[in-house]
Enzyme design. Structure first.
Site, PDB file in Angstrom:
ATOM      1  N   PHE A  63      40.661   1.664  13.974  1.00 15.36           N
ATOM      2  CA  PHE A  63      39.986   2.667  15.128  1.00 15.36           C
ATOM      3  C   PHE A  63      41.341   3.421  16.629  1.00 15.36           C
ATOM      4  CE2 PHE A  63      35.479   0.957  14.793  1.00 15.36           C
ATOM      5  CZ  PHE A  63      35.388   1.481  13.639  1.00 15.36           C
TER       6      PHE A  63
ATOM      7  N   HIS B 262      45.146  -2.903   4.782  1.00 18.66           N
ATOM      8  CA  HIS B 262      43.813  -3.326   5.535  1.00 18.66           C
ATOM      9  C   HIS B 262      42.845  -3.280   5.070  1.00 18.66           C
ATOM     10  CE1 HIS B 262      42.725  -2.630   9.804  1.00 18.66           C
ATOM     11  NE2 HIS B 262      41.803  -1.696   9.468  1.00 18.66           N
TER      12      HIS B 262
ATOM     13  N   CYS C 192      42.021  -2.496  15.584  1.00 15.90           N
ATOM     14  CA  CYS C 192      42.509  -3.362  14.558  1.00 15.90           C
ATOM     15  C   CYS C 192      43.327  -3.001  13.903  1.00 15.90           C
ATOM     16  CB  CYS C 192      41.928  -2.981  12.790  1.00 15.90           C
ATOM     17  SG  CYS C 192      39.781  -2.758  13.905  1.00 15.90           S
TER      18      CYS C 192
ATOM     19  N   GLU D  36      42.682   4.681   2.194  1.00 21.70           N
ATOM     20  CA  GLU D  36      43.962   4.023   1.624  1.00 21.70           C
ATOM     21  C   GLU D  36      44.410   3.709   1.021  1.00 21.70           C
ATOM     22  OE1 GLU D  36      43.246  -0.543   3.048  1.00 21.70           O
ATOM     23  OE2 GLU D  36      45.422  -0.438   3.615  1.00 21.70           O
TER      24      GLU D  36
ATOM     25  N   HIS E  65      37.606  -9.084   9.049  1.00 27.01           N
ATOM     26  CA  HIS E  65      38.158  -8.376   9.596  1.00 27.01           C
ATOM     27  C   HIS E  65      38.395  -9.734  10.856  1.00 27.01           C
ATOM     28  CE1 HIS E  65      40.165  -5.973  11.344  1.00 27.01           C
ATOM     29  NE2 HIS E  65      39.670  -4.886  11.180  1.00 27.01           N
TER      30      HIS E  65
END
Lengths: 88, 402
Positions: free
Chosen positions: B390, B294, B162, B305, B331
């Protein structure tokens, strides 16, 4: 039948927790057994595969949904319910 | 140090097929998430996503091209074309050897893999199309952009799940700063919304079946999207000499690794990337007016976050607007940072902060100004764009108003 389900669920949980089947007790939570969130997701997958059931489970909120994962006993009960529903 | 500016931008994503329509959608807080329209949908439990709709590949590419271009390559090529046109650059003569491309992608040609595995395993075919390999390879998009625009300098693909887009754009920045290139096409592309692509994510049990509601107390997971964003990064003097219009300056960049868990995010890793990008850009917390989060909408990401932002911004944290545009475009995995950089340009250049839509209830674990539901006018001098992947791979970009 109920004994078979109980035994298989305990085996799956024990395997995930890396402990012996005899070390799993009914009142323990997955966390007590050292199963983290990813371990929980893997356990759910193993239960689904083993019993050919669909377990409602969202890792964002493991407590939500009808599948009670608070203790080993509650998981066995929930699996029994899903297996029974599957057959009816 | 050589400075780097953005002189072109292009995109195709669930909110629009170009930059102008995408920015309009962000200003209006429009949602690109809806029922997935893909084969075998009845065998999926996750049935929503942010697809690029109204898209006909044959309107853009001919048959020989389509035999080579996976959907992620198509998205990247269309975005690159728009970006190059806006920049006004033509890559001939000496510039072509000083120009290259770095594209971020996670799945690469996943549709091609999905189609061809189905052909050999399910349909039992013993023969596949001769171009399956060049079509599915992760570097295909970068390669075709290089070929199409005659970019003869450094070209490669970056893959960090990501954070792929942000890592890619960070490499482009570094190459120009280091004098290894004068202009770079960079960004990311992803097209994973096929049966296998969604099925794999479904297995992780972090996907929402209801929508993407980052920072909202009732959020229940992430929603996959698809699309691409490509930018022209150019050495500042080079751009100024030719009188190019500058969209923003790429002022700073930092990467960090959690070195901890393969999926669970870490506050420390995120905080170090945020602080590093600000240090690299030479800005203090009170210079930063906007953070594109994010903001995946998972419990773990949003909480971690926000804690990282609070740690880095300290008492200034409540003054910084932070929104997650994933609430609108989903996403885009390896392409997400590129589309999200558009929201940073929107804030810097047009003075509009894109909202976090779908926000219903404040979460005490996300007690920041998350710009709920409605866009806002603001005077923003510096914007940050977060990507926390990840693997614990983090990359944050800092943009400064041109």
């Amino acid at each position: 039948m109920a004994d078979e389900i109980r035994q298989r669920v305990i085996e799956i949980i024990a395997e995930q927790a890396l402990v012996d089947v005899s070390d799993v007790s009914m009142d323990q939570s997955p966390a007590d057994l050292g199963i983290d969130s990813m371990g929980l997701v893997e356990s759910i997958f193993a239960l689904e595969e083993s019993f050919d059931i669909q377990i409602p489970f969202n890792a964002n909120d493991p407590q939500a949904g009808d599948f009670d994962i608070s203790t080993v006993a509650s998981i066995i009960g929930a699996v029994e319910g899903l297996v029974a529903a599957q057959r009816s | 140090m050589r400075r780097v500016v953005i002189t072109g931008a292009g995109t195709i994503n669930p909110l629009g097929h170009d930059v102008a329509s995408t920015l309009t959608a962000m200003c209006e807080g429009r949602c690109g998430i809806g029922p997935l329209d893909i084969p075998l949908i009845d065998r999926l439990t996750v049935r929503i996503g942010a697809q690029v709709r109204g898209y006909d590949e044959t309107a853009h590419f001919d048959r020989p091209q389509l035999s080579l271009y996976d959907r992620f390559t198509q998205f990247a090529l269309l975005s690159a074309q728009e970006a190059v046109e806006q920049s006004g650059l033509s890559f001939d003569g000496a510039l072509s050897e000083r120009a290259g491309v770095v594209v971020g992608t996670s799945g690469g040609g996943l549709n091609t893999q999905d189609d061809n595995y189905r052909a050999v395993y399910e349909a039992g075919k013993d023969r596949v199309h001769p171009f399956v390999v060049p079509k599915l390879m992760n570097s295909a998009a970068a390669a075709h952009i290089s070929i199409r625009h005659n970019l003869r300098g450094p070209s490669f693909t970056v893959s960090s799940a990501c954070a792929s887009s942000n890592h890619a754009m960070g490499q482009a920045l570094a190459l120009i700063r280091a004098g290894m290139a004068d202009a770079m096409l960079t960004g990311g592309s992803e097209a994973m919304l096929c049966f296998g692509g969604v099925k794999a994510w479904e297995g992780l049990r972090v996907m929402s079946k209801t929508g993407c509601r980052p920072f909202s107390a009732d959020r229940d997971g992430m929603v996959q999207g698809e699309g691409a964003g490509i930018f022209v990064f150019e050495e500042r003097e080079h751009a100024m000499r030719r009188g190019a219009a500058i969209l923003a300056e790429v002022a700073g960049f930092a990467m960090s690794s959690d070195a901890a868990d393969i999926v669970a995010p870490s506050r420390d890793g995120a905080a170090r990337a945020l602080a590093g990008a600000m240090r690299d850009a030479g800005v203090a917390p009170d210079n930063v007016g906007y953070i594109n989060a994010h903001g995946t909408g998972t419990t773990a990401n949003d909480r971690t976050e926000c804690a990282a932002v609070m740690e880095v911004f300290g008492p200034h944290a409540p003054q910084v607007a932070i929104s997650s545009t994933k609430s609108m475009h989903g996403h885009l995995i390896g392409g997400t940072g590129a589309v999200e950089l558009l929201a940073c340009i929107l804030a810097l250049r047009d003075g509009v902060i894109a909202p976090t839509i779908g926000h219903r209830r404040a979460d005490p674990d996300c007690a920041l100004d998350v710009v709920p539901n409605v866009a806002r006018e603001a005077d923003v001098g510096v914007a940050l764009s977060n990507a926390f992947a990840f693997g614990g791979m983090n990359a944050v970009i800092a943009l400064r108003r041109a």
